[in-house]
Design an enzyme around this catalytic site. Structure first.
Site, PDB file in Angstrom:
ATOM      1  N   HIS A  34       0.816  -1.336   0.111  1.00  0.00           N
ATOM      2  CA  HIS A  34      -0.095   0.043   0.155  1.00  0.00           C
ATOM      3  C   HIS A  34       0.951   1.437  -0.032  1.00  0.00           C
ATOM      4  CE1 HIS A  34      -3.624  -2.066   1.760  1.00  0.00           C
ATOM      5  NE2 HIS A  34      -2.701  -2.917   2.199  1.00  0.00           N
ATOM      6  N   TYR A  35       0.302   2.305  -0.512  1.00  0.00           N
ATOM      7  CA  TYR A  35       0.958   3.897   0.203  1.00  0.00           C
ATOM      8  C   TYR A  35      -0.105   4.341   1.010  1.00  0.00           C
ATOM      9  CZ  TYR A  35      -1.632   6.488  -3.511  1.00  0.00           C
ATOM     10  OH  TYR A  35      -2.585   7.219  -4.227  1.00  0.00           O
ATOM     11  N   THR A  36       0.400   5.211   1.968  1.00  0.00           N
ATOM     12  CA  THR A  36      -0.580   5.756   2.949  1.00  0.00           C
ATOM     13  C   THR A  36      -1.595   6.634   2.386  1.00  0.00           C
ATOM     14  OG1 THR A  36       1.041   7.416   3.699  1.00  0.00           O
ATOM     15  CG2 THR A  36       1.432   5.307   4.668  1.00  0.00           C
ATOM     16  N   GLU A  99       2.170  -0.757   4.751  1.00  0.00           N
ATOM     17  CA  GLU A  99       1.972   0.768   4.451  1.00  0.00           C
ATOM     18  C   GLU A  99       3.124   1.527   4.136  1.00  0.00           C
ATOM     19  OE1 GLU A  99      -0.902   2.295   3.284  1.00  0.00           O
ATOM     20  OE2 GLU A  99      -2.592   1.352   4.095  1.00  0.00           O
ATOM     21  N   HIS A 141      -2.398  -3.253  -3.536  1.00  0.00           N
ATOM     22  CA  HIS A 141      -3.903  -3.078  -3.053  1.00  0.00           C
ATOM     23  C   HIS A 141      -4.700  -2.729  -4.206  1.00  0.00           C
ATOM     24  CE1 HIS A 141      -6.600  -0.680   0.046  1.00  0.00           C
ATOM     25  NE2 HIS A 141      -6.996  -1.953  -0.158  1.00  0.00           N
ATOM     26  N   ASP A 151      -3.430   2.341  -5.114  1.00  0.00           N
ATOM     27  CA  ASP A 151      -1.895   2.267  -4.458  1.00  0.00           C
ATOM     28  C   ASP A 151      -1.440   0.961  -4.617  1.00  0.00           C
ATOM     29  OD1 ASP A 151      -4.133   1.520  -2.474  1.00  0.00           O
ATOM     30  OD2 ASP A 151      -2.595   1.383  -1.091  1.00  0.00           O
TER      31      ASP A 151
HETATM   32 ZN   LIG Z   1      -3.998   0.568   0.482  1.00  0.00          ZN
END
Ligand SMILES: [Zn+2]
Length: 259
Positions: A34-36, A99, A141, A151
């Site tokens: 993921h990215y935040t 994340e 994700h 993301d």
């Molecule tokens: Zn995500």
């Protein structure tokens, strides 16, 4: 509650209350990137710790490579949300979520610094080894929730991770300008074939033979991960050839895991 880190790469332990046991005896077989999408890692960790936000993840990797563990790997974190991969929908019970700090597409989407990617690589290698997760079970994700999520996005360095045994990758077949492609609304046996192959790869796509909005969204998610030069969702020769090459190179996991 975590009492000790699961990995030697962890610099900080900040437990999130947003956890529960993994359901139905499921174990981690998937690693989700993921990215935040938040301004700083500090802010991200604050959100991921708030009971009212109802989100969490196992690890946060800051832009400088600082690793914070928030959920013990044995527990179910709440990072995947409504998602699907190989027909499985309780992805949270069978995954570990990382994340990666990045402000995201709505805030200019900066590059992931090398020091951050290197730490994501080291942490991923460690997780895959300890849980015996095959390298191709590392997903974005956006792969598992293509209608809702983009993301970690097209700048995420999958080829670099793949060089170190993390994730599946083949060099994408180059996009050829001016070649015909299948667009939204088109119906053809090629659409059926691509949808069938994407499904075989793991995507939660319906095989309808028509390039519906949902179908375009999922092809775009595939492209964002595996053919990031262009992710418009149109079905072109480069997309088909890249997907074929990926399916050909899929390693077969042990029978009790998702292939
Ligand atoms: Zn995500």
């Amino acid at each position: 509650m975590i009492i000790k880190p699961d990995s030697q790469l962890v610099a900080d332990l900040i437990p999130s209350p947003n956890i529960e046991p993994r359901q139905n005896g499921l174990r981690p077989t998937i690693l989700v990137m993921h990215y935040t999408g938040l301004p700083t890692a500090k802010k991200s960790i604050e959100i991921l710790s708030r009971p009212d936000c109802k989100v969490s993840c196992h690890y946060v990797v800051d832009v400088d490579g600082h690793v914070t563990q928030m959920v013990a790997e044995e527990m179910r974190a709440w990072h995947a949300g409504a998602s699907s991969w190989h027909g499985e929908t309780d992805i949270n019970s069978q995954s570990i979520g990382i994340e990666i700090q990045n402000v995201g597409h709505n805030q200019g989407y900066p590059d992931f610094p090398h020091i951050q990617m290197a730490k994501v690589r080291d942490l991923s290698v460690d997780i895959l080894n300890r849980h015996d997760i095959p390298s191709h079970h590392v997903v974005a994700h956006s792969d598992i929730a293509p209608g809702r999520k983009t993301d970690p996005g097209e700048k995420f360095d999958w080829p670099f991770l793949h060089q170190h045994g993390v994730g599946h990758w083949v060099d994408p077949v180059p996009v050829e300008e001016g070649m015909p492609s299948i667009q939204l609304g088109d119906q053809s046996p090629v659409v059926t074939s691509v949808q069938t192959k994407l499904r075989r790869y793991g995507y939660g796509i319906e095989v309808t033979g028509q390039h519906t909005e949902e179908s375009v969204t999922i092809v775009s998610a595939f492209q964002r991960h595996f053919r990031p030069a262009q992710f418009d969702g149109a079905i072109d020769q480069s997309t088909i050839a890249t997907l074929d090459a990926l399916l050909e190179t899929l390693e077969t996991g042990p029978p009790d895991t998702i292939v």
